[in-house]
Design a protein around this motif. Structure first.
Motif, PDB file in Angstrom:
ATOM      1  N   MET A   1      29.380  64.564  37.168  1.00 20.15           N
ATOM      2  CA  MET A   1      29.565  63.470  37.455  1.00 20.15           C
ATOM      3  C   MET A   1      30.063  63.024  36.119  1.00 20.15           C
ATOM      4  N   ALA A   2      31.688  62.666  36.529  1.00 20.58           N
ATOM      5  CA  ALA A   2      32.166  61.703  36.056  1.00 20.58           C
ATOM      6  C   ALA A   2      31.421  59.918  36.127  1.00 20.58           C
ATOM      7  N   ALA A   3      32.056  59.633  34.721  1.00 24.12           N
ATOM      8  CA  ALA A   3      31.647  58.401  34.440  1.00 24.12           C
ATOM      9  C   ALA A   3      32.040  57.147  35.090  1.00 24.12           C
ATOM     10  N   VAL A   4      31.906  56.043  35.408  1.00 18.03           N
ATOM     11  CA  VAL A   4      32.670  55.271  35.915  1.00 18.03           C
ATOM     12  C   VAL A   4      33.065  54.690  34.465  1.00 18.03           C
ATOM     13  N   PRO A   5      34.037  54.302  34.455  1.00 17.39           N
ATOM     14  CA  PRO A   5      34.674  53.007  33.710  1.00 17.39           C
ATOM     15  C   PRO A   5      34.620  51.383  33.647  1.00 17.39           C
ATOM     16  N   THR A   6      34.813  51.460  32.425  1.00 16.51           N
ATOM     17  CA  THR A   6      34.752  49.805  32.967  1.00 16.51           C
ATOM     18  C   THR A   6      36.181  49.372  32.216  1.00 16.51           C
ATOM     19  N   LEU A   7      36.037  48.471  33.489  1.00 16.36           N
ATOM     20  CA  LEU A   7      37.948  47.725  33.671  1.00 16.36           C
ATOM     21  C   LEU A   7      37.901  46.644  32.999  1.00 16.36           C
ATOM     22  N   ARG A   8      38.977  46.290  32.267  1.00 17.93           N
ATOM     23  CA  ARG A   8      38.455  44.523  31.785  1.00 17.93           C
ATOM     24  C   ARG A   8      39.896  43.631  31.695  1.00 17.93           C
ATOM     25  N   VAL A   9      39.705  43.114  32.551  1.00 18.66           N
ATOM     26  CA  VAL A   9      41.019  42.262  32.823  1.00 18.66           C
ATOM     27  C   VAL A   9      41.605  41.387  31.950  1.00 18.66           C
ATOM     28  N   ALA A  10      42.557  41.143  31.416  1.00 18.82           N
ATOM     29  CA  ALA A  10      42.913  40.155  30.402  1.00 18.82           C
ATOM     30  C   ALA A  10      43.734  39.822  30.629  1.00 18.82           C
ATOM     31  N   ARG A  11      44.024  37.788  30.479  1.00 23.26           N
ATOM     32  CA  ARG A  11      44.909  37.489  30.340  1.00 23.26           C
ATOM     33  C   ARG A  11      45.283  35.930  29.510  1.00 23.26           C
ATOM     34  N   PRO A  12      46.572  36.036  29.300  1.00 23.09           N
ATOM     35  CA  PRO A  12      46.402  34.905  28.724  1.00 23.09           C
ATOM     36  C   PRO A  12      45.904  33.092  29.024  1.00 23.09           C
ATOM     37  N   THR A  13      45.656  31.668  28.236  1.00 27.49           N
ATOM     38  CA  THR A  13      46.027  30.944  28.632  1.00 27.49           C
ATOM     39  C   THR A  13      45.901  29.656  27.633  1.00 27.49           C
ATOM     40  N   VAL A  14      46.029  28.668  27.871  1.00 27.01           N
ATOM     41  CA  VAL A  14      46.461  27.403  26.739  1.00 27.01           C
ATOM     42  C   VAL A  14      45.528  26.895  26.790  1.00 27.01           C
ATOM     43  N   ASP A  15      44.233  26.931  28.130  1.00 30.57           N
ATOM     44  CA  ASP A  15      42.858  26.061  28.164  1.00 30.57           C
ATOM     45  C   ASP A  15      41.701  26.960  28.270  1.00 30.57           C
ATOM     46  N   ILE A  16      41.421  27.859  27.386  1.00 35.16           N
ATOM     47  CA  ILE A  16      40.035  28.390  28.006  1.00 35.16           C
ATOM     48  C   ILE A  16      39.348  27.489  28.471  1.00 35.16           C
ATOM     49  N   LYS A  17      39.167  26.407  27.312  1.00 33.80           N
ATOM     50  CA  LYS A  17      37.439  25.806  27.783  1.00 33.80           C
ATOM     51  C   LYS A  17      37.579  25.542  29.413  1.00 33.80           C
ATOM     52  N   GLY A  18      38.947  24.804  30.048  1.00 32.58           N
ATOM     53  CA  GLY A  18      39.206  24.515  31.894  1.00 32.58           C
ATOM     54  C   GLY A  18      38.721  25.286  32.453  1.00 32.58           C
ATOM     55  N   LEU A  19      39.177  26.555  32.102  1.00 37.28           N
ATOM     56  CA  LEU A  19      39.092  27.969  32.880  1.00 37.28           C
ATOM     57  C   LEU A  19      37.620  28.390  33.245  1.00 37.28           C
ATOM     58  N   LEU A  20      37.028  27.988  32.056  1.00 39.09           N
ATOM     59  CA  LEU A  20      35.572  28.120  31.604  1.00 39.09           C
ATOM     60  C   LEU A  20      34.384  28.023  32.992  1.00 39.09           C
ATOM     61  N   PRO A  21      33.803  26.694  33.841  1.00 38.60           N
ATOM     62  CA  PRO A  21      34.122  25.351  34.777  1.00 38.60           C
ATOM     63  C   PRO A  21      34.766  26.600  36.203  1.00 38.60           C
ATOM     64  N   PHE A  22      35.348  27.252  36.363  1.00 42.04           N
ATOM     65  CA  PHE A  22      36.133  28.320  37.570  1.00 42.04           C
ATOM     66  C   PHE A  22      34.941  29.104  37.849  1.00 42.04           C
ATOM     67  N   TYR A  23      34.881  30.112  36.884  1.00 46.21           N
ATOM     68  CA  TYR A  23      34.805  31.399  36.603  1.00 46.21           C
ATOM     69  C   TYR A  23      32.813  31.730  36.157  1.00 46.21           C
ATOM     70  N   ARG A  24      32.762  30.162  35.174  1.00 44.17           N
ATOM     71  CA  ARG A  24      30.610  30.343  35.397  1.00 44.17           C
ATOM     72  C   ARG A  24      30.284  29.529  36.869  1.00 44.17           C
ATOM     73  N   ASP A  25      31.050  28.342  36.642  1.00 44.30           N
ATOM     74  CA  ASP A  25      30.091  27.689  37.337  1.00 44.30           C
ATOM     75  C   ASP A  25      30.735  28.227  39.033  1.00 44.30           C
ATOM     76  N   GLY A  26      31.713  27.954  38.924  1.00 45.52           N
ATOM     77  CA  GLY A  26      32.407  28.914  41.165  1.00 45.52           C
ATOM     78  C   GLY A  26      32.031  29.677  41.295  1.00 45.52           C
ATOM     79  N   LEU A  27      32.192  30.640  40.459  1.00 42.51           N
ATOM     80  CA  LEU A  27      32.394  32.404  40.838  1.00 42.51           C
ATOM     81  C   LEU A  27      31.350  32.796  40.203  1.00 42.51           C
ATOM     82  N   GLY A  28      31.148  32.061  39.135  1.00 46.51           N
ATOM     83  CA  GLY A  28      28.944  32.964  38.881  1.00 46.51           C
ATOM     84  C   GLY A  28      28.632  33.273  37.990  1.00 46.51           C
ATOM     85  N   LEU A  29      29.591  33.614  37.591  1.00 46.75           N
ATOM     86  CA  LEU A  29      30.135  35.167  36.038  1.00 46.75           C
ATOM     87  C   LEU A  29      29.564  34.196  34.964  1.00 46.75           C
ATOM     88  N   GLU A  30      28.552  35.154  33.627  1.00 40.02           N
ATOM     89  CA  GLU A  30      27.961  34.899  33.350  1.00 40.02           C
ATOM     90  C   GLU A  30      29.130  35.302  31.691  1.00 40.02           C
TER      91      GLU A  30
END
Length: 131
Positions: A1-30
């Protein structure tokens, strides 16, 4: 059985701290990893421990990233259980991110679309992914 690959979606931003509440608090990601001044880049990786995907946001010192090129640049999370879907939508709204009308009306039929501070959109879809 083939292993499931890990997917990384990477993109630039000008404000990492500004994105944190959206993805952590809103989407519930760690926050899985953070780094600063690695060859001129700062970065943040978010996801769920053990999940086969994660998101990486980077800022290159001295290089502006810009906003999403269109309103149809989407990440879609399929949540077939209605209660789980509603909880995800409620979490986004409680974190201060109201739903926006989708560019493609298909996503409004069984989902809600949310726009991050860089203009990229995430759909929380109340359906199973049937490919």
């Amino acid at each position: 059985m083939a292993a499931v690959p890990t997917l990384r979606v990477a993109r630039p931003t000008v404000d990492i701290k500004g994105l944190l509440p959206f993805y952590r608090d809103g989407l519930g990601l760690e926050v899985l990893h953070q780094f600063a001044d690695h060859s001129g880049f700062d970065g943040l990786m978010l996801g769920r421990e053990g999940a086969p995907y994660h998101f990486e946001f980077t800022t290159a010192h001295g290089h502006p990233a810009g906003r999403a090129p269109t309103q149809d640049n989407l990440l879609i999370f399929y949540l077939p259980d209605h209660e789980e879907w509603q909880a995800a939508v409620d979490r986004m709204e409680a974190a201060g991110f109201p739903a926006v009308p989708s560019f493609n009306p298909y996503w409004d039929q069984h989902g809600r679309t949310f726009e991050d501070p860089d203009g990229y959109r995430v759909v929380i879809q109340n359906a199973a992914w049937n490919v």
